[in-house]
Each structure stands twice: as C-alpha cells, then as structure tokens.
Design an enzyme around this catalytic site. Sequence first.
Site, PDB file in Angstrom:
ATOM      1  CB  SER A   1      -0.960  -0.006   1.184  1.00 16.93           C
ATOM      2  OG  SER A   1      -0.294  -0.347   2.352  1.00 16.93           O
TER       3      SER A   1
ATOM      4  CG  HIS B   1      -2.540  -0.376  -3.778  1.00 14.76           C
ATOM      5  ND1 HIS B   1      -2.775   0.933  -3.425  1.00 14.76           N
ATOM      6  CD2 HIS B   1      -2.827  -1.101  -2.678  1.00 14.76           C
ATOM      7  CE1 HIS B   1      -3.180   0.982  -2.168  1.00 14.76           C
ATOM      8  NE2 HIS B   1      -3.222  -0.234  -1.698  1.00 14.76           N
TER       9      HIS B   1
ATOM     10  CD  GLU C   1      -2.725   3.759  -6.190  1.00 15.51           C
ATOM     11  OE1 GLU C   1      -2.744   3.059  -5.143  1.00 15.51           O
ATOM     12  OE2 GLU C   1      -2.707   4.985  -6.154  1.00 15.51           O
TER      13      GLU C   1
ATOM     14  CG  ASN D   1      -3.247   3.984   0.733  1.00 18.80           C
ATOM     15  OD1 ASN D   1      -4.432   4.038   1.043  1.00 18.80           O
ATOM     16  ND2 ASN D   1      -2.579   2.849   0.628  1.00 18.80           N
TER      17      ASN D   1
END
Length: 342
Positions: free
Chosen positions: A170, A191, A203, A241
């Site tokens: 992440s 991701h 992602e 994130n």
Amino acid sequence: TASFREESMATASEIAAVGVIGAGQMGSGIAQLAAAAGCAVLLLDADSAALTRAVASISASLRRLAAKGQLSQVRRVDLPSYYPTQIGPGHSVKDAAEAFPSDKFWVRLVFQAACEDSIKRIRCVSTVQDLREADLVIEAIVENEHVKKKLFVELDKITKPSAILASNTSSISITRLASATKRPSQVIGMHFFNPPPIMRLIEIIRGADTSDEVFAAVKSFSERLGKTVICSQDYPGFIVNRILMPLINEAFWALYTGVATKEDIDTGMKLGTNHPMGPLQLADFIGLDVCLSVLRVLHNGLGDNKYSPCPLLVQYVDAGRLGKKRGVGVYSYGQKSSNVKP
Ligand code: 3HC
C-alpha cells in the site's frame, strides 16, 4: 540478460498461472479474482489454518456473487451438456446471461457452474518453490520492507525468467523492492482495494525500471480481472493512499480535539460527501496499524508535517485497538475477542 527477459516476458493473455502469496483478506480476494478470470492459481501461505480460512471465504464470496449473477470476471467455462444448447459446452457465462436475460434460473445456474469452476482452479501451497510455474506472482504479505525484500530475492531465484513479480504494497517503494532482484524491469506494484472482489480499482505502480511491456501486460491482466486501472509513479502512498490517509488522519484529529463524536464525524462524511463508510469506520475496516504505517511512510518520504500521525491513532495502535480484525478499534465489534490492554 534483462533484454532477453523482457522479450520473452508473458503478455496478459499468456498469464495462465498466477501465484498469490499471503492468504489474508487481500491475498484471498486476489486469488479469487484470478481464478474467476480463468487462471490457475497457486495460493501460498506458510500457515495452513490461514489457507483453510481463505478457501472458505473465497467460496462464500463466489457463492454470494454467483447467487446475484454478478461474477463480473466473465470467461469461457465448459458447461455440462444438460444445459440448453445456447449455453452448453463451448459457451461462456456471458453468452448464457445474454441468451436468457430474463430467465434468472438459467443465469443463476450458469453462474453457479462458473463459481465451482473457479474454486477448482485454486491450489493451496506452502513453499515458494511451488511457484516455479507461475507467469505472474502477486505478493500480499505483511507490510514490512525488509520481509518483502527477502521474499523478492527468493522469488527472483525460483520463478522462471519470464515471470512478472508484483507487490500489493500500500505504500512501500516498488523501486526499492525491485532493486532486491536481478529483474527490476519485471517488478511492478499492483495495489488492490479491500474487499478486492467488490472494489473496482487496481492502482498500478511503475518502479523506476519497470518496462513498458510489463506495464502493458499487467494493465490488460487487471482489466481481465474486471477492474479499472490507474497508473501511479513510485512516490510515497502512490495516488489513493496519499489522499485517503490524510483524510483519515484528519478525522482522528477531529475526534482527538473534541470537535465531535466519532458517530457524528462518520455520519458527516457519509451523508455529507456520499462516502460508503465514514473515515473512522473505514480506518477500522482497513486496520489502524495499516493506516499508521502508511502515514509514517508519507511523513518520512514527503517530509511534511501534515502527514504526521494523530497521537490518538498512535495510542489506539499501541493499545492493540487495531480495528475490525481485532474486534475493537475506534468502534467495538460484537463478541469478537481482542488483545486490548486496558
Ligand atoms: N465478496 C462478495 N460480495 C461481497 C463482499 C465480498 N468480499 N463484500 C461485500 N459484498 C457484497 C455484499 O454481499 C452486499 O451485496 P448485496 O448488496 O447484494 O447484499 C454488498 O457487497 C454490500 O455489502 P454489505 O451490505 O455487507 O455492506 P456495505 O453496503 O456497507 O458494503 C463495502 C460493504 C463494499 C465494503 C462498502 O462499505 C464500501 O465500499 N466501503 C468502503 C471500502 C473502501 O473504501 N475500501 C478501500 C479501502 S483502502 C484500501 O484497501 C487500500 C489499502 O492500501 C489501505
């Protein structure tokens, strides 16, 4: 050599066998997606109990999707001959759904067949050596750079030269993970979002040396899984994130400084901005330890105090209040046991 490896690397349609490392929530969801898309899946975990739990949750999830006619990863499945000729052997799940758009009975039956077919494609294994035949390996193990690098060194030795090595990290740098291998052009970030079978995004993160061919292969493979792809360069927190974790952190600051109750903070964001979960509930769902670790990566990597984790988040993690998986985080979750210290 690197160029030989690039030339012979598997394209998306040639990705037939997928290794998934880590049978937690993310790993099992990724294995499910790959199996439903028709790949042979090797699901690796050293903990046999985790593998048993993963298979049970994959079966339950596939059954839920099949019952609703929502196995979005449409593929050819060799249906038995007792199905109507329009959807018998040689026809795909999609053909069936199109042949009987209003006949829920047949559509459900066909999705049920696709679901059983998917489960059979998953083989549980316990050592990295079992991944020799994989065309693509996706690791979803603990979020620790040292542990991940060690795994990449091993994978580089064991997998075939053409294999692509992907990380579901992440926030850890793909470039640094790639530097542990002799095939940095074939290392990439994939991701996924929790829960992987439901969330529509992948992602993709390009490390400094990821080749265009590997990016293209992983992008079309992700589309085969039924996902929309976004591409991020390799900077801390990537895209999602980097934006999500400051939001969650700010919700903790609002709670810490007494702006409002946890319920009002979450209701505010749910109803005021149409998020499916409020940020504190989402933090519990993700894991407060994961949120804290991503914030620390952002803080260290980008050097801005706006990423500094809220003391309340740090204290919850110190107390073992890690969120839903532990039965208690910002909220408490029923009877589940927890290791919370008073
Ligand atoms: N498999 C199959 N079906 C599932 C499922 C699964 N694993 N999880 C949920 N579903 C289905 C349910 O059966 C239900 O179907 P129905 O509507 O037909 O009954 C539907 O999805 C909705 O589930 P629920 O009714 O149980 O609950 P919600 O409506 O609250 O939905 C949710 C659950 C999809 C998780 C939704 O709350 C949501 O989207 N939350 C936000 C999730 C999110 O933001 N995830 C990303 C986190 S960030 C991340 O992962 C990155 C990392 O690096 C930190």
